[in-house]
Design an enzyme around this catalytic site. Structure first.
Site, PDB file in Angstrom:
ATOM      1  N   GLY A 288      22.362  45.795   8.082  1.00 17.92           N
ATOM      2  CA  GLY A 288      21.491  46.773   7.275  1.00 17.92           C
ATOM      3  C   GLY A 288      21.459  47.909   7.597  1.00 17.92           C
ATOM      4  CB  CYS A 289      20.877  50.937   5.533  1.00 16.32           C
ATOM      5  SG  CYS A 289      19.244  50.701   4.750  1.00 16.32           S
ATOM      6  CG  PHE A 290      15.820  51.309   7.988  1.00 14.02           C
ATOM      7  CD1 PHE A 290      15.682  52.850   8.283  1.00 14.02           C
ATOM      8  CD2 PHE A 290      14.905  50.914   6.953  1.00 14.02           C
ATOM      9  CE1 PHE A 290      14.769  53.582   7.759  1.00 14.02           C
ATOM     10  CE2 PHE A 290      14.023  51.640   6.429  1.00 14.02           C
ATOM     11  CZ  PHE A 290      14.089  53.051   6.832  1.00 14.02           C
ATOM     12  CB  ALA A 291      19.803  46.937  11.290  1.00 14.49           C
TER      13      ALA A 291
END
Length: 327
Positions: free
Chosen positions: A136-139
């Site tokens: 994921g992007c935040f991850a």
């Protein structure tokens, strides 16, 4: 040498648009089909309008089961449904940009084992993998800010994170918080302490620092800009900032896209690139880690191509020197 034949599922969204923009310039790939049931028969350039003159293809509602690599750009939870309904050659590699296969409990599906596709963590596994769960992007931004400390076993107290993402992080579907009149000149948080990316973040930290049991306190925010993630992370650290810089520089010494910067960061340094930049600052007993990425590139499509390159034995940076330009 024959080029890699690419299929894209969910072709009308932001991440698919970024994939197309990058793949049409990739020296080793050709786009075989772009699947979208809602746009079947329409010119791709009518949806991704900057592609006029660059790609003369239409969306399709049928698939070629024999493509070399398949990118799934579907909403979270829909990749499993799609793969249950559609069969592909055993030689077709799959890269899922959703969250269906990221967690250890979900990584095996129909005899396929998905490898978590964060190259800075799992490069050798990615190189031998046939199926990838793209992070994921935040991850991505948060893990790249934490992994060097976890690698040294230094995450022993709570980790506090405040991160802001651009409007493209919400996808193309409209909602009350994605309209321009709401988003413009505005700022808000959402899913405090309970964001869905926390599972994969904790999983990766535990991969490097077994027994990690402190709390990761994550506050995600919506920014009034189109693309990018700006994450600030702080936790206890007994060493000096010079010690921290050595730890991070050593961990990322072979990374192709992640760099430690001596200067304070601003988001425009990474927008429209596949880079992650990290800055370190020490205040009393706390280490502040700033990590910035483009949510659509290093946080999604750029990283997916980076993974594809590793899977096919290509130069890791192939096709990623160009900037996406539409948003």
């Amino acid at each position: 040498m024959r080029k890699i034949k690419v299929g894209i599922i969910g072709g009308a969204g932001y991440t698919a648009g970024e994939l197309i923009r990058l793949l049409i310039h990739h020296p080793e790939t050709e786009i075989n089909f772009v699947y979208s049931t809602s746009n079947a028969g329409n010119q791709i350039s009518k949806v991704h309008q900057d592609l006029v003159g660059s790609l003369d293809k239409t969306f399709t509602d049928t698939v070629n089961p024999n493509v070399d690599v398949l990118f799934l750009c579907l909403g979270h939870g829909n990749s499993v449904k799609f793969l249950k309904a559609n069969s592909f050659s055993e030689n077709t590699k799959i890269i899922d940009l959703g969250n269906d296969f990221r967690l250890e409990a979900d990584k095996v599906f129909d005899g396929k084992t998905f490898v978590y596709g964060l190259p800075e963590l799992n490069k050798s596994s990615i190189e031998s993998a046939n199926y990838i769960a793209n992070p994921g992007c935040f991850a991505t931004a948060i893990q790249l800010g934490l992994l060097p400390l976890a690698d040294k076993g230094l995450l022993n107290t709570d980790v506090h994170i405040n991160a802001v993402t651009g409007a493209t992080g919400a996808g193309t579907s409209l909602s009350a918080t994605t309209h321009f009149t709401w988003r413009d000149n505005n700022f808000s948080y959402y899913k405090p302490f309970m964001h869905q990316h926390l599972g994969e973040i904790n999983q990766s930290v535990n991969q490097l620092q077994e027994g990690f049991n402190s709390e990761i306190l994550f506050m995600p925010n919506r920014g009034n800009f189109s693309r990018g993630i700006f994450a600030t992370i702080y936790t206890d650290f007994s060493g000096s900032v010079e010690d921290a810089i050595r730890i991070y520089s050593e961990y990322y010494k072979d990374a192709k896209f992640t760099f430690v910067s001596e200067n304070q960061l601003h988001l425009k340094q990474v927008v429209n690139t596949n880079k992650c930049l990290i800055h370190l600052h020490k205040h009393n007993g706390k280490l502040l880690v700033t990590s910035i990425i483009d949510n659509l590139l290093k946080g999604a499509s750029g990283q997916a191509i980076q993974n594809m390159n590793l899977m096919f034995g290509l130069e890791e940076t192939a096709g990623l020197g160009l900037k996406a330009t539409y948003f």
